[in-house]
Write an enzyme that holds these catalytic residues in place. Structure first.
Site, PDB file in Angstrom:
ATOM      1  N   CYS A 138       0.813  -1.226   0.000  1.00 50.84           N
ATOM      2  CA  CYS A 138       0.000   0.000   0.000  1.00 50.84           C
ATOM      3  C   CYS A 138       0.839   1.266   0.000  1.00 50.84           C
ATOM      4  O   CYS A 138       0.321   2.351  -0.274  1.00 50.84           O
ATOM      5  CB  CYS A 138      -0.939   0.005   1.189  1.00 50.84           C
ATOM      6  SG  CYS A 138      -1.994  -1.427   1.216  1.00 50.84           S
ATOM      7  N   HIS A 165      -3.308   7.336   2.416  1.00 52.37           N
ATOM      8  CA  HIS A 165      -3.713   6.028   1.919  1.00 52.37           C
ATOM      9  C   HIS A 165      -5.067   5.690   2.546  1.00 52.37           C
ATOM     10  O   HIS A 165      -5.280   5.890   3.735  1.00 52.37           O
ATOM     11  CB  HIS A 165      -2.668   4.983   2.304  1.00 52.37           C
ATOM     12  CG  HIS A 165      -3.124   3.576   2.066  1.00 52.37           C
ATOM     13  ND1 HIS A 165      -3.733   3.183   0.895  1.00 52.37           N
ATOM     14  CD2 HIS A 165      -3.076   2.471   2.855  1.00 52.37           C
ATOM     15  CE1 HIS A 165      -4.037   1.896   0.971  1.00 52.37           C
ATOM     16  NE2 HIS A 165      -3.656   1.447   2.143  1.00 52.37           N
ATOM     17  N   ASN A 211     -10.172  -0.151   0.304  1.00 57.98           N
ATOM     18  CA  ASN A 211      -8.703  -0.066   0.248  1.00 57.98           C
ATOM     19  C   ASN A 211      -8.235  -0.577  -1.117  1.00 57.98           C
ATOM     20  O   ASN A 211      -8.323  -1.771  -1.400  1.00 57.98           O
ATOM     21  CB  ASN A 211      -8.121  -0.912   1.389  1.00 57.98           C
ATOM     22  CG  ASN A 211      -6.603  -0.846   1.449  1.00 57.98           C
ATOM     23  OD1 ASN A 211      -5.960  -0.376   0.511  1.00 57.98           O
ATOM     24  ND2 ASN A 211      -6.040  -1.337   2.531  1.00 57.98           N
TER      25      ASN A 211
HETATM   26  N1  ACO Z   1     -18.478  -8.721   9.675  1.00 56.32           N
HETATM   27  C1  ACO Z   1     -18.951  -8.965  10.903  1.00 56.32           C
HETATM   28  N2  ACO Z   1     -18.189  -9.354  11.938  1.00 56.32           N
HETATM   29  C2  ACO Z   1     -16.877  -9.489  11.692  1.00 56.32           C
HETATM   30  C3  ACO Z   1     -16.308  -9.267  10.434  1.00 56.32           C
HETATM   31  C4  ACO Z   1     -17.164  -8.852   9.399  1.00 56.32           C
HETATM   32  N3  ACO Z   1     -16.733  -8.574   8.145  1.00 56.32           N
HETATM   33  N4  ACO Z   1     -14.996  -9.478  10.506  1.00 56.32           N
HETATM   34  C5  ACO Z   1     -14.725  -9.831  11.777  1.00 56.32           C
HETATM   35  N5  ACO Z   1     -15.863  -9.846  12.488  1.00 56.32           N
HETATM   36  C6  ACO Z   1     -16.032 -10.166  13.901  1.00 56.32           C
HETATM   37  C7  ACO Z   1     -14.965 -11.113  14.406  1.00 56.32           C
HETATM   38  O1  ACO Z   1     -15.327 -12.437  14.153  1.00 56.32           O
HETATM   39  C8  ACO Z   1     -14.967 -10.788  15.862  1.00 56.32           C
HETATM   40  O2  ACO Z   1     -16.077 -11.425  16.485  1.00 56.32           O
HETATM   41  P1  ACO Z   1     -15.954 -12.027  17.967  1.00 56.32           P
HETATM   42  O3  ACO Z   1     -15.662 -10.854  18.847  1.00 56.32           O
HETATM   43  O4  ACO Z   1     -17.295 -12.641  18.160  1.00 56.32           O
HETATM   44  O5  ACO Z   1     -14.826 -12.990  17.904  1.00 56.32           O
HETATM   45  C9  ACO Z   1     -15.231  -9.295  15.901  1.00 56.32           C
HETATM   46  O6  ACO Z   1     -15.844  -8.960  14.652  1.00 56.32           O
HETATM   47  C10 ACO Z   1     -13.971  -8.481  16.075  1.00 56.32           C
HETATM   48  O7  ACO Z   1     -12.990  -8.977  15.150  1.00 56.32           O
HETATM   49  P2  ACO Z   1     -11.616  -8.283  14.981  1.00 56.32           P
HETATM   50  O8  ACO Z   1     -10.876  -8.898  13.839  1.00 56.32           O
HETATM   51  O9  ACO Z   1     -10.924  -8.244  16.297  1.00 56.32           O
HETATM   52  O10 ACO Z   1     -12.113  -6.838  14.532  1.00 56.32           O
HETATM   53  P3  ACO Z   1     -11.439  -5.436  14.695  1.00 56.32           P
HETATM   54  O11 ACO Z   1     -12.256  -4.597  15.573  1.00 56.32           O
HETATM   55  O12 ACO Z   1      -9.967  -5.523  14.926  1.00 56.32           O
HETATM   56  O13 ACO Z   1     -11.631  -4.864  13.204  1.00 56.32           O
HETATM   57  C11 ACO Z   1     -10.397  -4.592  11.182  1.00 56.32           C
HETATM   58  C12 ACO Z   1     -11.078  -5.572  12.117  1.00 56.32           C
HETATM   59  C13 ACO Z   1     -11.461  -3.688  10.574  1.00 56.32           C
HETATM   60  C14 ACO Z   1      -9.686  -5.362  10.085  1.00 56.32           C
HETATM   61  C15 ACO Z   1      -9.394  -3.737  11.983  1.00 56.32           C
HETATM   62  O14 ACO Z   1      -8.522  -4.560  12.717  1.00 56.32           O
HETATM   63  C16 ACO Z   1      -8.588  -2.869  11.110  1.00 56.32           C
HETATM   64  O15 ACO Z   1      -9.091  -1.935  10.530  1.00 56.32           O
HETATM   65  N6  ACO Z   1      -7.275  -3.120  11.019  1.00 56.32           N
HETATM   66  C17 ACO Z   1      -6.390  -2.335  10.184  1.00 56.32           C
HETATM   67  C18 ACO Z   1      -6.347  -3.004   8.901  1.00 56.32           C
HETATM   68  C19 ACO Z   1      -5.947  -2.055   7.846  1.00 56.32           C
HETATM   69  O16 ACO Z   1      -6.302  -0.900   7.825  1.00 56.32           O
HETATM   70  N7  ACO Z   1      -5.188  -2.572   6.953  1.00 56.32           N
HETATM   71  C20 ACO Z   1      -4.813  -1.839   5.881  1.00 56.32           C
HETATM   72  C21 ACO Z   1      -3.448  -1.243   6.028  1.00 56.32           C
HETATM   73  S1  ACO Z   1      -2.348  -2.103   5.126  1.00 56.32           S
HETATM   74  C22 ACO Z   1      -2.938  -2.196   3.627  1.00 56.32           C
HETATM   75  O17 ACO Z   1      -3.509  -1.255   3.178  1.00 56.32           O
HETATM   76  C23 ACO Z   1      -2.783  -3.468   2.868  1.00 56.32           C
END
Ligand code: ACO
Length: 327
Positions: free
Chosen positions: A119, A254, A284
Site C-alpha cells: 500500500c 492512503h 482499500n
Molecule cells: N463482519 C462482521 N463481523 C466481523 C467481520 C465482518 N466482516 N470481521 C470480523 N468480524 C467479527 C470477528 O469475528 C470478531 O467477532 P468475535 O468478537 O465474536 O470474535 C469481531 O468482529 C472483532 O474482530 P476483529 O478482527 O478483532 O475486529 P477489529 O475490531 O480488529 O476490526 C479490522 C477488524 C477492521 C480489520 C481492523 O482490525 C482494522 O481496521 N485493522 C487495520 C487493517 C488495515 O487498515 N489494513 C490496511 C493497512 S495495510 C494495507 O492497506 C494493505
C-alpha cells in the site's frame, strides 16, 4: 546570482483515475459472507468498493488512468520518459505491468518497471521518480498505482475480504526549474520494517512452502502499528521542511480505514475538511488509493495550484512513508 533562487523539482502536471464498472455495496458483500453494512461502516468507514471485471486487469486500468494523466498534462505519449507502476497485483510475474502499459499508451520512448511496496507503493514510486527527475535522467515520469486485490481475497475470511477494492490512479511528474517557494515535491520519507512481514502478506510466490493466492492480514496488529508509524512519517516530512501541521492545506492519506485516517488527522490537529477521504466509495485499493484520492481532489477543485499536500501510506512489509507536495 538568480540561480540560487531556482531549484529543479518534480512538478505534478496531470492526474488520472480509473475505477471498474462493477460496484459492490456492503449489502452485496453481506450476501456473500457473514457480515453487515453496520459492522463494516463502524469499523472501517467503507460503504462500497469496485471489483474489476475480466478485462479490467492491472495493466488495463493503469493504462486508462495513465492516459488521462497525460491528456490532462497535455503531454504526447511519445514524449514520456519513464513509467513506474506501483502494484502488488501485477498481471504477470513478468513482463512488468509498466511495459504492458507503455505498449498500450504508445509511449515508445519510455522505459518502465514495477515497484512492489504494497500500500506504500505509490509514495515509494513518487520518491523514485523524484530522484530520477532531479538527477536529470528523464524529463518526466508517469507514476501509476494499479491494483486488483479482489482477485486475491479469501471470501472465507470476512475480516479482510470486506476491506479491499480495485482501481488505478496516476500522476505525471515533470522536471521543472522553479522558485524555492514554488511547486513540486518538497520531500519524501520512506521506511520499512521487514520483521513485521508476517502481519500482512499474500501467500503466493515462488517459495515452495506457499499455498497460492490469498491476502492474509492480522488486522488488529496492523492497526496497532499504523497510526504511530504514520504520525512519525508525517512529522519527519514537516520537520525537514520547517513546517507545522497548520501549513498543510490537504492531507491525502492512503485509504485503508477511516479510523486510521482520522487518527492521523487528529494527531496533526487537522479539521475534517482538510482531509481527503474516499475510502467510503473505493475501500482499500492499496497502491492506487492515494492517486485516486488525489485525482478526486483535483477534479472537485480542492487541490489547486499553490496548495500544500501531505501524502502518507502504510502497508505490507511493513512499509510506510510520506511525501510533501506543493501543487
Ligand atoms: N463482519 C462482521 N463481523 C466481523 C467481520 C465482518 N466482516 N470481521 C470480523 N468480524 C467479527 C470477528 O469475528 C470478531 O467477532 P468475535 O468478537 O465474536 O470474535 C469481531 O468482529 C472483532 O474482530 P476483529 O478482527 O478483532 O475486529 P477489529 O475490531 O480488529 O476490526 C479490522 C477488524 C477492521 C480489520 C481492523 O482490525 C482494522 O481496521 N485493522 C487495520 C487493517 C488495515 O487498515 N489494513 C490496511 C493497512 S495495510 C494495507 O492497506 C494493505
Amino acid at each position: 546570482m538568480a540561480d540560487q533562487f531556482f531549484i529543479t523539482r518534480a512538478v505534478l502536471t496531470g492526474t488520472g483515475a480509473y475505477l471498474p464498472e462493477q460496484i459492490l455495496t456492503n449489502e452485496d458483500m453481506a450476501k456473500r459472507v457473514d457480515t453487515s453494512d453496520e459492522w463494516i461502516v463502524e469499523r472501517t468507514g467503507i460503504k462500497q468498493r469496485h471489483f474489476a471485471g475480466p478485462h479490467e486487469t492491472t495493466a488495463f486500468m493503469g493504462a486508462q488512468a495513465g492516459r488521462q494523466a497525460l491528456e490532462k498534462a497535455g503531454l504526447a505519449p511519445e514524449s514520456l520518459g519513464a513509467i513506474i507502476v506501483a502494484t502488488s497485483t501485477p498481471d504477470q510475474m513478468f513482463p512488468a505491468t509498466a511495459v504492458r502499459i507503455q505498449a498500450a499508451l504508445g509511449a515508445n520512448n519510455a522505459f518502465g518497471f514495477d515497484l512492489s511496496a504494497a500500500c506504500s507503493g505509490f509514495v515509494y514510486g513518487l520518491s523514485v521518480a523524484d530522484a530520477m527527475l532531479r538527477a536529470g535522467q528523464v524529463k518526466n515520469v508517469l507514476v501509476i498505482g494499479s491494483e486488483v486485490f479482489s482477485r486475491l481475497l479469501n471470501f472465507e475470511d470476512r475480516a479482510t475480504c470486506v476491506l479491499f477494492g480495485d482501481g488505478a490512479g496516476a500522476v505525471l511528474l515533470e522536471a521543472r526549474e522553479v522558485e524555492k517557494s514554488g511547486p513540486g515535491l518538497l520531500s519524501t520519507h520512506l521506511y520499512a520494517d521487514g520483521a513485521l512481514g508476517d502481519i500482512l502478506y499474500v501467500d503466493c510466490g515462488t517459495d515452495d512452502n506457499r499455498t497460492p493466492g490469498h491476502l492474509v492480514m492480522h488486522g488488529r496488529e496492523v492497526f496497532r502499528h499504523a497510526v504511530n508509524l504514520l504520525a512519525g512519517a508525517v512529522n519527519d516530512a514537516l520537520a525537514e521542511n520547517n513546517l507545522t501541521a497548520a501549513a498543510i492545506d490537504l492531507l491525502v492519506p492512503h485509504q485503508a480505514n477511516k479510523r486510521i485516517i482520522d487518527g492521523v488527522g487528529k494527531k496533526l490537529g487537522l479539521p475534517a475538511e482538510r482531509v481527503v477521504i474516499t475510502v467510503q466509495k473505493h475501500a482499500n485499493t492499496s497502491a492506487a488509493s492515494i492517486p485516486l484520492a488525489l485525482a478526486e481532489a483535483v477534479q472537485d477543485g480542492r487541490a489547486v495550484p499553490g496548495k500544500l499536500l501531505l501524502l502518507e501510506a502504510l502497508g505490507g512489509g511493513l512499509t510506510w512513508g510520506s511525501a510533501l507536495l506543493r501543487l
